[in-house]
Motif scaffolding. Sequence first.
Motif, PDB file in Angstrom:
ATOM      1  N   VAL A 509      73.439 -22.732  16.148  1.00 57.80           N
ATOM      2  CA  VAL A 509      73.547 -20.868  16.162  1.00 57.80           C
ATOM      3  C   VAL A 509      71.976 -20.686  16.434  1.00 57.80           C
ATOM      4  O   VAL A 509      71.530 -19.759  17.218  1.00 57.80           O
ATOM      5  CB  VAL A 509      73.848 -20.195  14.723  1.00 57.80           C
ATOM      6  N   GLN A 512      71.470 -20.675  20.285  1.00 56.58           N
ATOM      7  CA  GLN A 512      72.533 -19.557  20.824  1.00 56.58           C
ATOM      8  C   GLN A 512      71.627 -17.885  20.743  1.00 56.58           C
ATOM      9  O   GLN A 512      71.793 -17.185  21.684  1.00 56.58           O
ATOM     10  CB  GLN A 512      73.922 -19.178  20.371  1.00 56.58           C
ATOM     11  N   LEU A 513      71.188 -17.710  19.156  1.00 64.34           N
ATOM     12  CA  LEU A 513      70.900 -17.212  18.883  1.00 64.34           C
ATOM     13  C   LEU A 513      68.985 -16.287  20.368  1.00 64.34           C
ATOM     14  O   LEU A 513      68.982 -15.461  20.289  1.00 64.34           O
ATOM     15  CB  LEU A 513      69.909 -16.125  18.017  1.00 64.34           C
ATOM     16  N   TYR A 516      69.697 -16.010  23.572  1.00 68.10           N
ATOM     17  CA  TYR A 516      70.550 -14.409  23.553  1.00 68.10           C
ATOM     18  C   TYR A 516      69.036 -13.451  23.652  1.00 68.10           C
ATOM     19  O   TYR A 516      68.865 -12.083  24.832  1.00 68.10           O
ATOM     20  CB  TYR A 516      70.848 -13.607  22.418  1.00 68.10           C
ATOM     21  N   ASN A 621      77.787 -16.700  25.862  1.00 68.94           N
ATOM     22  CA  ASN A 621      76.399 -16.965  24.932  1.00 68.94           C
ATOM     23  C   ASN A 621      77.012 -16.019  23.237  1.00 68.94           C
ATOM     24  O   ASN A 621      77.097 -16.933  22.508  1.00 68.94           O
ATOM     25  CB  ASN A 621      75.833 -16.396  24.684  1.00 68.94           C
ATOM     26  N   LEU A 625      78.353 -17.952  20.459  1.00 76.19           N
ATOM     27  CA  LEU A 625      78.022 -17.973  18.991  1.00 76.19           C
ATOM     28  C   LEU A 625      79.433 -17.431  18.062  1.00 76.19           C
ATOM     29  O   LEU A 625      78.976 -18.089  17.158  1.00 76.19           O
ATOM     30  CB  LEU A 625      77.230 -16.507  19.426  1.00 76.19           C
ATOM     31  N   SER A 626      80.258 -16.776  18.765  1.00 75.27           N
ATOM     32  CA  SER A 626      80.998 -16.256  17.252  1.00 75.27           C
ATOM     33  C   SER A 626      81.920 -17.882  16.732  1.00 75.27           C
ATOM     34  O   SER A 626      82.420 -17.396  15.196  1.00 75.27           O
ATOM     35  CB  SER A 626      81.969 -15.864  18.580  1.00 75.27           C
ATOM     36  N   MET A 629      78.984 -19.682  14.591  1.00 76.26           N
ATOM     37  CA  MET A 629      78.393 -19.019  13.528  1.00 76.26           C
ATOM     38  C   MET A 629      79.303 -18.617  12.304  1.00 76.26           C
ATOM     39  O   MET A 629      80.692 -19.257  12.641  1.00 76.26           O
ATOM     40  CB  MET A 629      78.142 -17.243  13.617  1.00 76.26           C
ATOM     41  N   SER A 644      72.550 -10.950  16.329  1.00 73.87           N
ATOM     42  CA  SER A 644      72.013 -10.169  17.216  1.00 73.87           C
ATOM     43  C   SER A 644      71.317  -9.276  17.732  1.00 73.87           C
ATOM     44  O   SER A 644      71.201  -9.409  19.098  1.00 73.87           O
ATOM     45  CB  SER A 644      73.878 -11.048  18.515  1.00 73.87           C
TER      46      SER A 644
END
Length: 697
Positions: A509, A512-513, A516, A621, A625-626, A629, A644
């Motif tokens: 996670v 991925q953040l 972003y 992304n 992430l969904s 998470m 996000s």
Amino acid sequence: MVAFGKKLKQLQVQEWEGYYINYKLMKKKVKQYVRQIEISEENREYVLKDFSRILDKQIEKTVLFLLEQQGQLASRLSNLGEQHDALVQQADVVKLHDLQEPYRNVGRDLLKLLFFVEMNAIGLRKILKKFDKRFGYKFTNYYVKTRANHPYSQLRQVFKHVGISAVVGTLSRNLADLQDHQESFVSIYDQPALSLPDPIIASIKAAVDRLTNSTDFLQYLGKHALILEDELPTPSDDDVDERYHFMSLLLNLANTFLYMVNTYIIVPTADSYSLSLGAAATVCGVVIGSMAVAQIFSSVYFSAWSNKSYMKPLIFSSIVLFVGNTLYALAYDLNSIYILLIGRLFCGLGSARAVNRRYISDCVPLKMRMKASAGFVSASALGMACGPALASLLQIEFKIFKITFNEDTLPGWVMALAWLVYLLWLWVSFREPPPPDEKVDSMQHETTMGLENGVLENGATQPLLSSSVEKQQDEDEDQEFDISEEASDESRKPVTSIVSAYKLLTPSVKVQLFIYFMLKYAMEVLLAESSVVTAYYFLWSTSNVAIFLACLGLTVLPVNVIVGSYLSNILEERQVLLASEVMVFVGILLSFQLIIPYSVPQYVCSALLTFVAAEVLEGVNLSLLSRVMSSRLSRGTYNGGLLSTEAGTLARVVADGTITLTGYWGMSKLLNVTLLPSLLICICSIIATCFTYNSLY
């Protein structure tokens, strides 16, 4: 607290009890391994090999049963096909119609099998996650890499289930033929839109899409909103319908659209406005970024406010944005750069995107939520394109009562008027939804507790646990183990603080953040400094810059159509993620001004490549992430969408600050110096992706 294994036991179908991955056995093995490691570190290699062997056996058992059941379904379809052909030759329409139900029965059994696979996939992910957490190993990385990429992979059957499409195709074709059998010779392969799909086929397709992560355009676009859905249908779904109001949803989407227009309408003229007030052109970075600075704080209090009301924060947002845009426009006649910045800060304080997202998540029925999420993203994309396009039309100058209206101030006046009209529309048309029933809501959390990444429908769910009778002592140990391992981070109760939310962020996670953050940083540098760079190197006018930015914005939806409908169904999302990161890197690299004179083709092509690659990257992304998470971040104040948003907003603030600070070194250095951090952050994100690549399976 209902433990994961115990909850699944309640859903179990007895006749398949011996063929599920034995989640309880695997948990006990993990517990034994912990004790072995505590006794001696030399046992580590044995633990890894033994756990891999047991897991292989469990997967093999499940896959062989899956193939056996699939063969039985194929045999039933073959027999039905023979009956079908015989009845067609006899032209017996009545008996042909009677075949629909046997075909649907096959479909129901196929759906049952798909849910069997889905629940095994969930359990497998959870046990791998548990092992990594207890031992600090990257065992998941090793196991998925060695098993999933092997030519005889059984793991791929669990996660991808490659052989089911043929069975679905046979069912779809025969049901469509029976539905249209009135002298019709149209095939689903020729004109699939002419035949309405049978409901059971629609359910099967949805289950297959979840297993394979297949998407269509609306699903892919909807994932951009990062509005996480509940894993199970619950009693409160009917109550959500009562809270839903179409005009209120439309007002939330209009708010999203206007805010994005408000954000980007000043980008083409921010440098000239700064110059007219006696500041440097690169102060445009602060002018643009001040809105993002305020948004960091507004996102939190608006998200908290939406726990109690939706209409009040939207009214407050509209008033603050009206004031902010008015101050922005008046700064010209007041000759004050500070009034200009205060106006933009007010605009940032009026960012109600958290409210818009929460309304969709909490008040829109599940069956409409994906479309509403896609509408949210589309409204943002259109606003991003319309902002600069509108700025290009405001190339006039006049005065009314000593108030100047020109290309610098008109964006402020136009947006102030737009927010005033929106406020009146909001006051007349918005309907405040009733508060959720706390009792029903608690039932919902109890029902969905402990499940991750599984969407099950109509109660046709299968668990993954074997349910052989065990001693009460084992039950107590299992319950204790579940509570100690899972109670803190897998309850369905939303987190109540940013610290609690941060504790739920796994390495995947966090990466991925960070990705972003990287893509938003790169996009902000590209967009915010476009007017300054193009004026310095190419002498572009405001209209040229506005048209260029509008064209970039217009690529958003077509790119998402291509990725959502085609690329994401051909390639794995993690492959698209890594490839798009590399393309962003190439785009940034090509943007540097080195030895040869900087040309318009170089700038336009590199900017287009960077922007498009970043758009593709944003979609995959947020989709990944969904999935990685925690489900606890699907609702509440500190939700995944807020995290996000904060990451992206922080990236914009840092990027705009970099532009302003770099401007003091001279315009000749602005381009290269601002691109260098983008390049370094992009390299770091690629490296981080490689380290967590196999955990994104």
